[in-house]
Write an enzyme that holds these catalytic residues in place. Structure first.
Site, PDB file in Angstrom:
ATOM      1  N   CYS A 333      44.308  45.878  30.796  1.00 54.20           N
ATOM      2  CA  CYS A 333      44.666  45.840  29.374  1.00 54.20           C
ATOM      3  C   CYS A 333      45.558  46.991  28.903  1.00 54.20           C
ATOM      4  O   CYS A 333      46.525  46.737  28.154  1.00 54.20           O
ATOM      5  CB  CYS A 333      43.410  45.719  28.510  1.00 54.20           C
ATOM      6  SG  CYS A 333      41.932  46.513  29.125  1.00 54.20           S
ATOM      7  N   ARG A 362      37.579  49.163  41.481  1.00 55.19           N
ATOM      8  CA  ARG A 362      36.408  49.804  40.888  1.00 55.19           C
ATOM      9  C   ARG A 362      35.528  50.338  42.004  1.00 55.19           C
ATOM     10  O   ARG A 362      35.235  49.633  42.972  1.00 55.19           O
ATOM     11  CB  ARG A 362      35.630  48.811  40.012  1.00 55.19           C
ATOM     12  CG  ARG A 362      36.440  48.338  38.806  1.00 55.19           C
ATOM     13  CD  ARG A 362      35.702  47.374  37.917  1.00 55.19           C
ATOM     14  NE  ARG A 362      36.591  46.845  36.876  1.00 55.19           N
ATOM     15  CZ  ARG A 362      36.253  45.901  36.005  1.00 55.19           C
ATOM     16  NH1 ARG A 362      35.036  45.372  36.053  1.00 55.19           N
ATOM     17  NH2 ARG A 362      37.117  45.483  35.110  1.00 55.19           N
ATOM     18  N   GLN A 380      42.417  39.784  39.065  1.00 62.34           N
ATOM     19  CA  GLN A 380      41.978  38.988  37.923  1.00 62.34           C
ATOM     20  C   GLN A 380      43.100  38.095  37.420  1.00 62.34           C
ATOM     21  O   GLN A 380      44.274  38.481  37.454  1.00 62.34           O
ATOM     22  CB  GLN A 380      41.540  39.898  36.770  1.00 62.34           C
ATOM     23  CG  GLN A 380      40.217  40.607  36.985  1.00 62.34           C
ATOM     24  CD  GLN A 380      39.809  41.394  35.753  1.00 62.34           C
ATOM     25  OE1 GLN A 380      40.593  42.158  35.225  1.00 62.34           O
ATOM     26  NE2 GLN A 380      38.590  41.193  35.297  1.00 62.34           N
ATOM     27  N   ASP A 382      44.206  37.791  34.571  1.00 64.09           N
ATOM     28  CA  ASP A 382      44.010  38.516  33.321  1.00 64.09           C
ATOM     29  C   ASP A 382      45.047  38.092  32.287  1.00 64.09           C
ATOM     30  O   ASP A 382      46.231  37.942  32.609  1.00 64.09           O
ATOM     31  CB  ASP A 382      44.130  40.017  33.578  1.00 64.09           C
ATOM     32  CG  ASP A 382      43.141  40.822  32.761  1.00 64.09           C
ATOM     33  OD1 ASP A 382      42.516  40.231  31.867  1.00 64.09           O
ATOM     34  OD2 ASP A 382      42.993  42.021  33.029  1.00 64.09           O
ATOM     35  N   HIS A 384      46.214  38.676  27.959  1.00 63.52           N
ATOM     36  CA  HIS A 384      46.007  39.342  26.675  1.00 63.52           C
ATOM     37  C   HIS A 384      46.903  38.695  25.633  1.00 63.52           C
ATOM     38  O   HIS A 384      48.097  38.472  25.870  1.00 63.52           O
ATOM     39  CB  HIS A 384      46.304  40.840  26.786  1.00 63.52           C
ATOM     40  CG  HIS A 384      45.316  41.552  27.659  1.00 63.52           C
ATOM     41  ND1 HIS A 384      45.526  41.757  29.004  1.00 63.52           N
ATOM     42  CD2 HIS A 384      44.087  42.066  27.384  1.00 63.52           C
ATOM     43  CE1 HIS A 384      44.480  42.375  29.525  1.00 63.52           C
ATOM     44  NE2 HIS A 384      43.592  42.575  28.560  1.00 63.52           N
ATOM     45  N   LYS A 464      32.361  39.652  22.626  1.00 62.98           N
ATOM     46  CA  LYS A 464      32.996  38.711  23.549  1.00 62.98           C
ATOM     47  C   LYS A 464      32.183  37.425  23.666  1.00 62.98           C
ATOM     48  O   LYS A 464      30.980  37.401  23.406  1.00 62.98           O
ATOM     49  CB  LYS A 464      33.146  39.336  24.932  1.00 62.98           C
ATOM     50  CG  LYS A 464      31.831  39.783  25.571  1.00 62.98           C
ATOM     51  CD  LYS A 464      32.066  40.478  26.910  1.00 62.98           C
ATOM     52  CE  LYS A 464      30.759  41.035  27.482  1.00 62.98           C
ATOM     53  NZ  LYS A 464      30.956  41.667  28.804  1.00 62.98           N
ATOM     54  N   HIS A 510      41.369  39.850  24.727  1.00 66.76           N
ATOM     55  CA  HIS A 510      41.291  39.974  26.188  1.00 66.76           C
ATOM     56  C   HIS A 510      40.660  38.681  26.713  1.00 66.76           C
ATOM     57  O   HIS A 510      39.577  38.303  26.257  1.00 66.76           O
ATOM     58  CB  HIS A 510      40.395  41.140  26.603  1.00 66.76           C
ATOM     59  CG  HIS A 510      40.734  42.461  25.979  1.00 66.76           C
ATOM     60  ND1 HIS A 510      41.179  43.541  26.712  1.00 66.76           N
ATOM     61  CD2 HIS A 510      40.668  42.892  24.683  1.00 66.76           C
ATOM     62  CE1 HIS A 510      41.368  44.582  25.898  1.00 66.76           C
ATOM     63  NE2 HIS A 510      41.053  44.210  24.667  1.00 66.76           N
TER      64      HIS A 510
END
Length: 635
Positions: A333, A362, A380, A382, A384, A464, A510
């Site tokens: 992000c 991670r 991911q 991912d 946004h 979320k 997100h």
């Protein structure tokens, strides 16, 4: 004279203080026998709990979720009781309830063996058969510390010593065993009949690797024999579907200690990966997303501004160059905000949707790694969305519909929806949290989705929606998410020019549909037990000749199908055709085409479908149409 209000609205009055068990008995002998506890004014209590005032009361039985949790909690204590009976020198530590069961950690001079586990389970059954009462008592903290020290239970004494000095603690005794616990517990050991010990694992005392390694015994417990058997059957089925075993057998990937928590993808596995990624890329393209790509390493100051450094520092891989600190990104992000900030954005540009197949790192503890389901390096899908406040609702509704379609295409129909609300440790104003939570809940209502509330489970920057799918054997996997974030655009100074010419902050949504591609592929492998749908199968067709005489025709068939875009292999080995068929069937190939002299002469193929289905001989064109329909339907 307590006046008890029952769930159906009826009331019962008693002449003096009354226990939950006595209230149950006043209703009926059947309920008195079934009662495990009670919920008094919303608080879960033992059947021995004394009611002295007017309160609402619900009797808890094994049919209730609370009752099942009490059974599992009490069975953990039964496990500790059995261990102390068989191994008096063992020290007990903690034993909480977990999903589908419980565990208890022990300190003992040698590892427990499978034979020990069998003996402990047998002893648990004996203790349960005694139907010993489970009795609660309360002691002042210091007295409880001295009590457990005198018993040689130093871990328990340490736990109690960490409790404030002015507090009392509760203890529960069954037979010759007494344990520290807040409770509540079932009234007697006879209520604990349907359990099984599963395995032993290592666990550090209080989760700290600097402390002693303890032995953790896992178990499962259920209200009925049938439920226990169903669960054990599910575990057997899960073992057959284990993605780690199938990954080896189907030559998809491997894991290696030279790079713990990362995946080495083999050609077939990478083919599967690419099918998932390219499908999701089409989803981006067809739904207004612009694909972007951010760097892997970002400076520490950026993570400090977003708040991630304070929250995730221990799970970030860091490095240093020229006296500047950097971190491998654990999420995408902040990079997307930096892309958004390049150039002036107008309200006419919104909503602006970015998507990235962003690789994240991670530093997960080694003990938490699990195949490709939980890794240290993952990618991911991912996305946004930068939008105005009044666009949030429409964007969330559209996203839920998109996610549902994607899950259906991958073979998942059953989705659980949960709204995770503000945690105690958070950033942003209460007003912004109110708006965000309302938008998420209203979007699910408009989508016709029933949802649960998960209080306090939101991210530190916003609430979320968690989208959890159920697989073929009933397991739940939380994959998708939609998060509303008012804070990060402000922290990183993102803005747009509003219609009136003023500078405003965009709202940042997100979102991820499959989440970690590694994990989602593991889920897919287990969902389909390795027999992936034709559109995802790394090898869709094998063309096998019976003898060398058909070699040219085998190549001709393969060339024709390859032009159709199919992924295939040819098998021209000097082996019996039954051997070839069996070998490719074990590889779970959707279609095996057998070619002999008759097929060669007629321009046909003998088709065998996965699951040992003989579809007979057909013209090659007919097979081409058959497999094309399979692929397009994604069945």
């Amino acid at each position: 004279m307590p006046n008890i209000t029952l769930p159906d609205g009826s009331q019962r009055q008693f002449s003096g203080p009354v226990t939950v068990a006595e209230v149950a008995a006043s209703i009926g002998a059947g309920l008195a026998k079934a009662a495990l506890g009670g919920r008094v004014a919303g608080r879960l209590v033992d059947t021995s709990h004394l009611i002295t005032e007017d309160v609402p009361l619900a009797i808890v039985t094994a049919k209730d979720a609370d009752g099942l949790e009490m059974i599992r909690h009490s069975t953990a204590h039964l496990l500790a009781y059995a261990v102390k009976e068989l191994f008096p020198e063992a020290q007990v530590t903690i034993g909480p309830v977990i999903d589908n069961g419980f565990y208890y950690d022990f300190s003992y001079r040698r590892p427990f063996t499978p034979e020990d586990l069998a003996a402990i389970e047998k002893k648990m059954a004996e203790l349960a058969a005694r139907d010993e009462p489970v009795v609660r008592r309360v002691l002042p903290r210091d007295e409880a510390v001295a009590h457990f020290k005198a018993m040689g239970e130093h871990y328990k004494a340490e736990i109690i010593a960490s409790i404030p000095a002015n507090e009392d603690v509760s203890l529960y005794r069954e037979g010759g065993f007494e344990d520290l616990c807040r409770g509540p517990h079932v009234p007697s050991t006879g209520k604990l009949r349907h359990f099984k010990l599963m395995k032993v694992a290592g666990a550090y005392w209080r989760g700290d690797h600097r402390n002693e390694m303890l032995q953790r015994i896992y178990g499962t417990a259920w209200a009925t024999k049938e439920e226990l058997q169903q669960y054990l059957t599910m575990l057997e089925e899960a073992e057959k579907r284990d993605h780690r075993r199938l990954g080896r057998e189907l030559d998809l990937f491997h894991l290696d200690e030279h790079s713990p928590g990362t995946v080495f993808w083999h050609p077939k596995g990478w083919t599967l990966w690419q099918e998932v990624e390219q499908y999701m890329r089409r989803v981006y393209r067809d739904n207004g997303y612009q694909e972007v790509k951010g760097p892997q390493i970002l400076e520490r100051t950026l993570w400090e501004k977003t708040g991630h450094w304070d929250k995730y520092r221990d799970n970030m891989f860091t490095t240093e160059s020229e006296k500047r600190d950097y971190a491998l990104k654990p999420m995408n992000c902040p990079g997307h905000i930096l892309i958004y900030k390049q150039g002036i954005k107008s309200y006419r540009d919104l909503p602006l949707r970015y998507g990235e197949f962003g690789q994240c790192h991670r530093n997960e503890p080694s003990g938490g790694l699990h195949g490709i389901m939980r890794v240290r390096a993952f990618t991911q899908d991912d996305g946004h969305i930068f939008c105005t406040e009044d666009m949030i609702l429409d964007e969330c509704v559209a996203y839920t519909a998109l996610l549902q379609k994607v899950y259906r295409d991958f073979g998942f129909e059953d989705i659980i929806y949960k709204v995770a609300t503000r945690p105690e440790a958070r950033i942003g104003s209460d007003e912004s949290w109110d708006k965000a939570e309302h938008a998420l809940m209203e979007s699910l209502r408009r989508s016709g989705c029933a949802f649960e509330i998960a209080p306090g489970d939101g991210a530190f920057y916003g609430p979320k929606i968690e989208y959890t799918l159920k697989d073929a054997i009933g397991r739940q996997w939380q994959c998708g998410t939609m998060q509303v974030d008012f804070s990060m655009p402000e922290r990183l100074d993102a803005e747009y020019v509003a219609e009136d010419g003023s500078r405003q902050r965009p709202v940042m949504l997100h979102r991820a549909i499959v989440g970690s591609l590694e994990r989602f592929i593991g889920i897919l492998i287990e969902q389909h037990a390795g027999a992936l749908p034709v559109w995802l199968a790394p090898v869709q067709v094998v063309v096998a000749g019976i003898t060398d005489a058909q070699a040219d025709y085998v190549r001709e068939v393969a060339k024709t199908l390859q032009k159709q875009g199919l992924r295939l292999e040819t098998d021209l080995r000097n082996e019996k055709i039954t051997y070839k068929i069996r070998e490719h069937a074990l590889q779970k190939v959707p279609y095996i085409l057998v070619v002999g002299d008759k097929e060669k002469a007629s321009g046909a193929v003998a088709v065998r479908a996965r699951g040992n289905k003989d579809l007979g001989v057909m013209p090659l064109q007919q097979f081409s149409e058959l497999i094309a329909a399979d692929i397009s339907s994604r069945v």
